[in-house]
Design an enzyme around this catalytic site. Structure first.
Site, PDB file in Angstrom:
ATOM      1  N   HIS A 166       0.845  -1.204   0.000  1.00  0.00           N
ATOM      2  CA  HIS A 166       0.000   0.000   0.000  1.00  0.00           C
ATOM      3  C   HIS A 166       0.879   1.251   0.000  1.00  0.00           C
ATOM      4  CE1 HIS A 166      -3.515   2.458   1.504  1.00  0.00           C
ATOM      5  NE2 HIS A 166      -2.508   3.183   1.955  1.00  0.00           N
ATOM      6  N   GLU A 167       1.914   1.267   0.844  1.00  0.00           N
ATOM      7  CA  GLU A 167       2.792   2.435   0.922  1.00  0.00           C
ATOM      8  C   GLU A 167       3.620   2.589  -0.354  1.00  0.00           C
ATOM      9  OE1 GLU A 167       2.357   4.632   3.150  1.00  0.00           O
ATOM     10  OE2 GLU A 167       0.910   3.346   4.160  1.00  0.00           O
ATOM     11  N   GLU A 243      -6.374   6.724  -0.841  1.00  0.00           N
ATOM     12  CA  GLU A 243      -6.208   5.564   0.031  1.00  0.00           C
ATOM     13  C   GLU A 243      -6.891   4.339  -0.568  1.00  0.00           C
ATOM     14  OE1 GLU A 243      -4.254   5.271   2.712  1.00  0.00           O
ATOM     15  OE2 GLU A 243      -3.608   7.275   2.139  1.00  0.00           O
TER      16      GLU A 243
END
Length: 633
Positions: A166-167, A243
């Site tokens: 995700h990062e 996100e």
């Protein structure tokens, strides 16, 4: 949405952020002017005096906001490392023996190799028991990834992999650059609130002027609340959708939803959740965290509702299940390392392809893979990491070993050129460094599989950029001298040298490399023609085949232009004049550029392992990271 569309959207978000910031400043100025008019306007005897008063208050407010933003941006010039250190995080050593930190480093290194970007600096927020993480920086070359100790303790390997993937999505897609600008920009509109707080704390007991001081502080706090309102609105508007996109990218990368969904379930089911203990710092970085760092909801929430994020990954999930998990974990909190043992989490490595292997690719296929690693890239990254000898892996973690290791990759096969290169290295870094580089070349690097060269440089980069700036400047001078030693350096060696130069320079001064490009292909015709001519000349044995390869690439990017094929007289060194112009292309124009380079390299319909690594290197120099595998399983 692919990598290039993400980049274009990030650029448009930057523009929107500036507009929202201007509106926020306008609202603050109006509020200050109104307060000044109410408090002091009655004391003015003429309209001219009131106008002067309002002018002074307007200019003063704009200066406070502007200087506040400039100050904060200056404090963040160091990039991702600056953010991590200001959050109180501590760096993870390259040779750590902590099992949790070693597992974190292994996961990050594998994802970096699979993504085709340098390994970021790693930090851990030791005193945070919550599950959270963030990526910060201006570019992949200065990126830092920080995770909480709670994430290391509570998440198993699959869950940690989902969080890190995700990062990495934020690193690859330009979100990280947008987020760090947002930090600096929003600090300015919070300045009046900060000033009001400081005046209240230090201005008490001010004698006969105490009432006036208190009044000024209260006005600053009230007006500052307008800045806080706009700031939170801007962060929420910029962050929430990104996100969800990062969640989707992480799933596409790992090809499984259980890891990311499991991490989110643990955030919802554990008492600590994702909220950080230092509320002031959490407020400033809330838009770049993996989970909500503060208790916010509605319009101010920087993340979509947790249950909504989980349901997108696990449609059968409901809030009742979250309550059941919370009850279970209250009695026995999860232990990520123990779960790893119970689940037997270990990736099955794949063998590296033979050097003679060729694959069939198409330009659109390669462009679609840029910045978008998949699950097979992750498995291949594990194979690549395991294929490196223990001695080489050890050198990537040693301060004294990384420079000779990287220089060894650039040594030419021609003995005469190599002799000139050695003289240049010894003159700048000393004979000891030169001797070690040439020894490594003879013993291990000369026979290194082409697919291992870029990952080796990626693994060595975090330790390399820890060296003092004068040493890095000398290293870059040595790299430049090696590349230009004779004018007969191979295209791959030249590009690898240029890639090292670009990444080190960006890490030394990250704030200089923050702009999204805006140029169109028509503005860089000469640069396109030169790059395609060099690539075509390098990959084809005769002039006719090279001309066909060149025209194949040119047709992709400039179909209406007639730019005849002209083999560059200086060979690869001609590329010195093309990088800046091509790297400044609009994100969507870069997509066409990648397709054009691919068309030139694969003109015969096949791409060898060496050609694929050349393609990955050129793309990396132009900030279009290509994953480890060009073919898809």
């Amino acid at each position: 949405m692919n990598f290039f569309e993400h980049q274009a959207k990030a650029r448009s978000s930057s523009t929107r952020m500036v507009l929202l910031f201007a509106l926020a400043v306008g609202g603050i100025v109006l509020a200050v002017d109104l307060a000044v008019l109410v408090l002091l306007g009655t004391q003015m005897e003429s309209a001219g005096g009131i106008a002067v008063l309002l002018f002074v208050s307007t200019v003063g407010t704009v200066l406070v906001v502007g200087l506040g933003s400039m100050y904060r941006m200056a404090s963040l010039r160091g990039g991702g490392e600056s953010v991590a250190l200001q959050m109180g995080a501590t760096e993870v050593p390259a040779n750590t023996t902590d099992f949790q930190l070693r597992r974190l480093r292994n996961v990050v290194e594998e994802i970096a190799i699979a993504s085709g970007v340098p390994v970021p600096k790693l930090y851990v927020m030791e005193h945070e028991a919550a599950i959270n993480a963030f990526a910060a920086g201006y570019s992949p070359s200065d990126a830092a990834v920080a995770v909480t100790r709670g994430a290391l303790e509570r998440l198993n390997r699959d869950e940690l992999q989902g969080v890190i993937a995700h990062e990495f999505s934020h690193i690859l897609n330009g979100d990280m650059r947008l987020n760090i600008r947002l930090m600096g920009t929003l600090f300015g509109i919070m300045m009046l609130s900060i000033i009001g707080q400081r005046v209240l704390i230090y201005g008490r007991g001010g004698g006969k002027n105490g009432g006036a001081i208190l009044g000024v502080a209260l006005v600053a706090l009230v007006v500052g609340s307008i800045g806080a309102f706009f700031g939170r609105m801007i962060k929420a508007g910029v962050s929430r959708q990104r996100e969800l996109l990062a969640d989707a990218s992480a799933v596409q990368f790992t090809r499984q939803t259980e890891g990311l969904a499991g991490a989110l379930k643990k955030i919802g089911g554990l008492h600590e959740g994702s909220q950080l203990t230092d509320k002031a710092k959490a407020e400033e970085v809330s838009h770049m965290l993996f989970g909500e760092g503060l208790s916010m909801s509605g319009l101010f929430a920087t993340h979509p509702p947790l249950v909504e994020r989980i349901r997108l990954l696990d449609p059968s999930f409901n809030e009742q299940q979250l309550q059941q998990l919370a009850t279970r974990w209250m009695a026995a909190p999860p232990d990520g390392m123990q779960e790893d043992l119970a689940l037997g989490l270990a990736a099955a490595p794949q063998p590296l392809p033979p050097l003679a292997r060729e694959i069939s690719v198409t330009p659109p296929m390669i462009a679609a893979q840029v910045g978008l690693p998949a699950e097979d890239d992750y498995r291949r990254a594990d194979s690549i990491a395991q294929s490196l000898t223990p001695e080489l892996r050890q050198l990537t973690a040693q301060r004294e070993g990384v420079m000779p290791l990287l220089l060894g990759l650039l040594i030419d096969d021609n003995p005469a050129i190599a002799a000139n290169q050695r003289i240049e290295v010894a003159a700048r870094l000393g004979e000891a460094v030169a001797a070690q580089a040439w020894s490594l070349r003879a013993q291990q690097l000369a026979s290194l599989h082409p697919m291992l060269r870029l990952p080796l440089a990626s693994l060595a980069f975090p330790v390399l950029r820890l060296r003092p700036r004068p040493e890095l400047d000398a290293f870059l001078a040595a790299v430049h001298a090696m590349v230009h030693a004779d004018g007969q350096v191979s295209l791959f060696e030249y590009c690898l040298g240029k890639l090292l130069e670009v990444q080190v320079r960006e890490s030394l001064d990250p704030a200089r490399y923050t702009r999204f490009g805006r140029r169109k292909p028509g503005n860089v015709r000469r640069e396109f023609a030169t790059l395609l001519a060099v690539v075509a000349q390098s990959g084809n044995g005769n002039a006719m085949a090279a001309q066909h390869a060149y025209l194949s690439g040119l047709q992709r990017v400039l179909p209406r232009d007639h730019l005849p094929y002209a083999p560059p007289a200086e060979g690869v060194l001609t590329l010195e004049g093309v990088w800046e112009g091509l790297d400044a292309l609009d994100p969507l124009a870069k997509q066409v550029m990648v397709e054009a380079i691919t068309a030139a390299i694969s003109n015969d319909g096949r791409v060898s392992v060496a050609e694929s690594e050349l393609l990955r290197t050129i793309c990396a120099v132009l900030h279009c990271p290509l994953p480890a595998m060009l073919e898809r399983g």
